[in-house]
Design a protein around this motif. Structure first.
Motif, PDB file in Angstrom:
ATOM      1  N   MET A 115       0.831  -1.204   0.000  1.00 11.23           N
ATOM      2  CA  MET A 115       0.000   0.000   0.000  1.00 11.23           C
ATOM      3  C   MET A 115       0.864   1.251   0.000  1.00 11.23           C
ATOM      4  N   HIS A 116       1.952   1.223   0.760  1.00 10.40           N
ATOM      5  CA  HIS A 116       2.855   2.373   0.786  1.00 10.40           C
ATOM      6  C   HIS A 116       3.498   2.579  -0.582  1.00 10.40           C
ATOM      7  N   SER A 117       3.895   1.496  -1.230  1.00  8.00           N
ATOM      8  CA  SER A 117       4.507   1.610  -2.557  1.00  8.00           C
ATOM      9  C   SER A 117       3.541   2.247  -3.545  1.00  8.00           C
ATOM     10  N   ILE A 118       2.279   1.835  -3.499  1.00  6.72           N
ATOM     11  CA  ILE A 118       1.276   2.399  -4.405  1.00  6.72           C
ATOM     12  C   ILE A 118       1.041   3.872  -4.093  1.00  6.72           C
ATOM     13  N   MET A 119       1.008   4.222  -2.812  1.00  3.05           N
ATOM     14  CA  MET A 119       0.860   5.627  -2.428  1.00  3.05           C
ATOM     15  C   MET A 119       1.998   6.471  -2.991  1.00  3.05           C
ATOM     16  N   CYS A 120       3.195   5.892  -3.025  1.00  4.89           N
ATOM     17  CA  CYS A 120       4.365   6.631  -3.514  1.00  4.89           C
ATOM     18  C   CYS A 120       4.273   6.959  -4.999  1.00  4.89           C
ATOM     19  N   LEU A 121       3.477   6.212  -5.762  1.00  8.09           N
ATOM     20  CA  LEU A 121       3.370   6.467  -7.198  1.00  8.09           C
ATOM     21  C   LEU A 121       3.020   7.921  -7.476  1.00  8.09           C
ATOM     22  N   SER A 122       2.029   8.428  -6.764  1.00  5.04           N
ATOM     23  CA  SER A 122       1.603   9.811  -6.971  1.00  5.04           C
ATOM     24  C   SER A 122       2.525  10.789  -6.259  1.00  5.04           C
ATOM     25  N   ARG A 123       2.890  10.481  -5.042  1.00  4.25           N
ATOM     26  CA  ARG A 123       3.677  11.404  -4.217  1.00  4.25           C
ATOM     27  C   ARG A 123       5.048  11.687  -4.821  1.00  4.25           C
ATOM     28  N   PHE A 142       2.387   1.315 -12.602  1.00  4.11           N
ATOM     29  CA  PHE A 142       2.812   2.708 -12.682  1.00  4.11           C
ATOM     30  C   PHE A 142       1.591   3.614 -12.710  1.00  4.11           C
ATOM     31  N   LEU A 143       1.838   4.915 -12.581  1.00  3.22           N
ATOM     32  CA  LEU A 143       0.774   5.913 -12.516  1.00  3.22           C
ATOM     33  C   LEU A 143       0.499   6.497 -13.896  1.00  3.22           C
ATOM     34  N   ILE A 144      -0.772   6.686 -14.209  1.00  4.69           N
ATOM     35  CA  ILE A 144      -1.191   7.470 -15.369  1.00  4.69           C
ATOM     36  C   ILE A 144      -1.984   8.648 -14.833  1.00  4.69           C
ATOM     37  N   ALA A 145      -1.464   9.856 -15.038  1.00  2.00           N
ATOM     38  CA  ALA A 145      -2.082  11.042 -14.451  1.00  2.00           C
ATOM     39  C   ALA A 145      -3.173  11.631 -15.343  1.00  2.00           C
ATOM     40  N   GLU A 146      -2.963  11.625 -16.656  1.00  2.00           N
ATOM     41  CA  GLU A 146      -3.942  12.217 -17.574  1.00  2.00           C
ATOM     42  C   GLU A 146      -4.219  11.304 -18.769  1.00  2.00           C
ATOM     43  N   ALA A 147      -3.165  10.987 -19.511  1.00  2.00           N
ATOM     44  CA  ALA A 147      -3.327  10.135 -20.685  1.00  2.00           C
ATOM     45  C   ALA A 147      -2.007   9.441 -20.972  1.00  2.00           C
ATOM     46  N   ALA A 148      -2.089   8.242 -21.519  1.00  2.00           N
ATOM     47  CA  ALA A 148      -0.871   7.507 -21.852  1.00  2.00           C
ATOM     48  C   ALA A 148      -1.171   6.498 -22.945  1.00  2.00           C
ATOM     49  N   ILE A 163      -6.818  -1.383 -13.921  1.00  2.00           N
ATOM     50  CA  ILE A 163      -6.735   0.079 -13.825  1.00  2.00           C
ATOM     51  C   ILE A 163      -7.546   0.491 -12.604  1.00  2.00           C
ATOM     52  N   ALA A 164      -6.899   1.173 -11.663  1.00  2.00           N
ATOM     53  CA  ALA A 164      -7.578   1.527 -10.418  1.00  2.00           C
ATOM     54  C   ALA A 164      -7.297   2.980 -10.059  1.00  2.00           C
ATOM     55  N   PRO A 165      -8.274   3.679  -9.507  1.00  2.00           N
ATOM     56  CA  PRO A 165      -8.048   5.065  -9.080  1.00  2.00           C
ATOM     57  C   PRO A 165      -7.136   5.096  -7.864  1.00  2.00           C
ATOM     58  N   THR A 207      -7.681   9.633 -18.870  1.00  2.00           N
ATOM     59  CA  THR A 207      -8.319   9.653 -17.562  1.00  2.00           C
ATOM     60  C   THR A 207      -8.492  11.066 -17.032  1.00  2.00           C
ATOM     61  N   ARG A 208      -9.575  11.275 -16.349  1.00  2.00           N
ATOM     62  CA  ARG A 208      -9.777  12.470 -15.533  1.00  2.00           C
ATOM     63  C   ARG A 208      -9.658  12.022 -14.084  1.00  2.00           C
ATOM     64  N   GLY A 209      -8.474  12.247 -13.535  1.00  2.00           N
ATOM     65  CA  GLY A 209      -8.141  11.735 -12.211  1.00  2.00           C
ATOM     66  C   GLY A 209      -7.073  10.669 -12.347  1.00  2.00           C
ATOM     67  N   PRO A 210      -6.027  10.689 -11.514  1.00  2.00           N
ATOM     68  CA  PRO A 210      -4.924   9.735 -11.647  1.00  2.00           C
ATOM     69  C   PRO A 210      -5.368   8.299 -11.379  1.00  2.00           C
ATOM     70  N   VAL A 211      -4.797   7.378 -12.155  1.00  2.00           N
ATOM     71  CA  VAL A 211      -5.094   5.957 -11.982  1.00  2.00           C
ATOM     72  C   VAL A 211      -3.798   5.155 -11.963  1.00  2.00           C
ATOM     73  N   VAL A 212      -3.872   3.997 -11.338  1.00  2.00           N
ATOM     74  CA  VAL A 212      -2.765   3.048 -11.322  1.00  2.00           C
ATOM     75  C   VAL A 212      -3.014   2.015 -12.408  1.00  2.00           C
ATOM     76  N   PHE A 213      -2.022   1.850 -13.275  1.00  2.00           N
ATOM     77  CA  PHE A 213      -2.104   0.862 -14.357  1.00  2.00           C
ATOM     78  C   PHE A 213      -1.167  -0.281 -14.004  1.00  2.00           C
ATOM     79  N   THR A 214      -1.682  -1.494 -13.988  1.00  2.00           N
ATOM     80  CA  THR A 214      -0.845  -2.647 -13.672  1.00  2.00           C
ATOM     81  C   THR A 214      -1.002  -3.699 -14.755  1.00  2.00           C
ATOM     82  N   VAL A 215       0.127  -4.261 -15.196  1.00  2.00           N
ATOM     83  CA  VAL A 215       0.115  -5.247 -16.271  1.00  2.00           C
ATOM     84  C   VAL A 215       0.913  -6.470 -15.830  1.00  2.00           C
ATOM     85  N   GLU A 216       0.396  -7.621 -16.172  1.00  2.00           N
ATOM     86  CA  GLU A 216       1.061  -8.876 -15.822  1.00  2.00           C
ATOM     87  C   GLU A 216       2.296  -9.070 -16.692  1.00  2.00           C
TER      88      GLU A 216
END
Length: 217
Positions: A115-123, A142-148, A163-165, A207-216
């Motif tokens: 959870m801390h690692s995920i929090m660090c993505l934005s911070r 990784f983080l996607i803030a607007e578009a990627a 993909i999670a907010p 995206t409107r609002g940052p999201v976490v993108f995770t890929v296997e």
């Protein structure tokens, strides 16, 4: 990967071939406290740029080896920052041109650590201006803030994505997934995109609002 710092987190290194690829691809290498013991077990000849943390986990044998190699072992006892945060701060101070962190082993193991690692993505992106990639034995996150537009070569990644907010809610539009969505609201109190699958060489996320993108992987 130009201007990239590899940060080795204290998790078992399951895929040593992938670890060696990451080690060779990065410009600099930082090790968190007890992760030095793991690195020692994998290959005691590998020389990181520094080891950092409150040093409550590194063994005397490991510390003696790396100090003998001339590796700085930096004690930062503050409990108001994690060893992960200390390593990133030390890295940008040492190498001001740092553009990206690759945190190897940042997910998995204890849930609070993940959870801390995920929090660090934005911070980290906001405070240090550095992109953060979280690596685990099964995923790259990784983080996607607007578009990627994400390249998804089949020889490097598998099919499953999520993909999670990360802060409140977000509205996402995707292309290249089996279950594409348009202006779809996602939040932890409504719905989250999991178990989606890649069907194209590129995946586009707006995206409107940052999201976490995770890929296997």
């Amino acid at each position: 990967m130009a201007n990239t710092v590899l940060i080795i987190v204290n998790q078992p290194i399951v895929d040593q071939q992938r670890f060696r690829q990451a080690w060779d691809a990065c410009d600099h290498r930082a090790v968190l406290d007890g992760a030095a013991n793991t690195l020692y077990d994998v290959d005691p000849t590998l020389r990181p740029d520094f080891i950092i943390g409150d040093l409550d986990s590194i063994t005397d044998t490991t510390r003696k080896l790396y100090e003998g190699m001339g590796v700085p072992v930096i004690e930062k006892p503050s409990q108001y920052a994690t060893d992960f945060g200390k390593a990133m701060q030390e890295s940008v101070e040492r190498w001001p041109g740092t553009k990206q962190f690759l945190a190897f082993g940042a997910l998995g193991g204890r849930v609070d650590h993940s959870m801390h690692s995920i929090m660090c993505l934005s911070r980290v992106q906001q405070e240090l201006g550095v992109r953060l990639l979280l690596h685990s034995a099964q995923n790259m996150t990784f983080l996607i803030a607007e578009a990627a537009r994400v390249l998804t070569p089949r020889d490097l990644v598998k099919k499953a994505v999520g993909i999670a907010p990360i802060m409140g809610s977000a509205h996402i539009t995707t292309k290249g997934l089996i279950y594409d969505v348009t202006d779809w609201e996602t939040s932890f109190t409504t719905q989250v995109s999991t178990s989606n699958y890649i069907v194209a060489d590129w995946v586009t996320v707006e995206t409107r609002g940052p999201v976490v993108f995770t890929v296997e992987i």
